[in-house]
Design an enzyme around this catalytic site. Structure first.
Site, short mmCIF file in Angstrom:
data_model
loop_
_atom_site.label_atom_id
_atom_site.label_comp_id
_atom_site.label_asym_id
_atom_site.label_seq_id
_atom_site.Cartn_x
_atom_site.Cartn_y
_atom_site.Cartn_z
N THR A 65 0.73 -1.25 -0.18
CA THR A 65 0.07 -0.11 -0.09
C THR A 65 0.96 1.39 -0.07
OG1 THR A 65 -2.09 0.94 0.96
CG2 THR A 65 -0.33 0.40 2.47
N CYS A 100 -1.92 8.54 6.62
CA CYS A 100 -3.03 7.07 7.11
C CYS A 100 -1.67 6.44 7.80
CB CYS A 100 -3.25 6.44 5.85
SG CYS A 100 -4.63 7.24 4.70
N HIS A 140 -5.24 -0.56 6.33
CA HIS A 140 -4.95 0.74 5.97
C HIS A 140 -5.90 1.69 6.12
CE1 HIS A 140 -3.55 3.68 2.31
NE2 HIS A 140 -3.90 4.40 3.36
#
Length: 216
Positions: A53, A58, A75
């Protein structure tokens, strides 16, 4: 001299039930099937797959049980704090932020437990929380604070982390071995990621605070 023939791409093992829709492709460089997760998603595997990712502000938790042979990554982004006065980011009874983050962590851990993992054996690594959004509140730092506090409250220790700073990250996690590759991304990529996260933030805060959240 003829160059040796490249080894053929192995067939992908059937994914864990419920994760068939997560994008997964063969990565010739990594020599692994690689599942790509987006904000609001998580992925669990019991095979030698990689999970990747891209993180700005985040957070991703990479968690595995090495004995059970299962692991996964989430995530999540906590939504923008729109309250007046005292922040509700870490308030268990107010604000969407904590509930979204908690749901992301609980979903990943509960999914691992269903596949035979044991809480006392879980290995946790934490990534992300960069300061890349131009907001009055440091979303990345609040995400880091939340994730650390949640894990401590639930009795988990973090064995490794790469968090904070003013950079986005590309993370590749190998649950079978526990290894993680982290690349800090460049300024141009940072701007693009910040724009995507701001759009995601706006969508997130418009979601109703009910038990039927679709973000994860």
């Amino acid at each position: 001299m003829l160059s040796p023939r490249a080894s053929p791409k192995p067939d992908r093992v059937k994914p864990v039930a419920g994760f068939e829709d997560i994008a997964c492709s063969w990565d010739a460089t990594l020599k692994h099937w690689c599942a790509k997760i987006l904000p609001g998603e998580f992925y669990i595997t019991r095979t030698d797959e990689a999970i990747t990712t891209v993180l700005g502000s985040c957070i991703s938790a990479c968690i595995r049980d090495p004995l059970a042979g299962v692991g996964g990554m989430n995530h999540f982004m906590l939504p923008e704090d729109t309250t007046q006065g005292k922040s509700s980011w870490l308030d268990q009874d107010a604000g969407l932020a904590t509930r979204y983050g908690s749901f992301a962590m609980e979903s990943l851990i509960n999914g691992l437990l269903k596949l035979g993992a044991r809480r006392e054996r879980l290995e946790v690594k934490l990534f992300g929380g960069g300061k890349i959004l131009n907001l009055d509140i440091d979303v990345g730092e609040r995400n880091i604070e939340f994730a650390r506090r949640w894990l401590k409250t639930e009795g988990y220790s973090v064995v490794a982390e790469d968090v904070g700073l003013s950079v986005p990250r590309r993370v590749v996690y190998f649950p079978a071995t526990g290894k993680v590759r982290v690349k800090h991304l460049r300024t141009l990529e940072c701007r693009e990621i910040a724009q995507r996260e701001q759009q995601y933030l706006r969508k997130t805060v418009d979601k109703p605070a009910t038990g039927e959240i679709e973000l994860f």
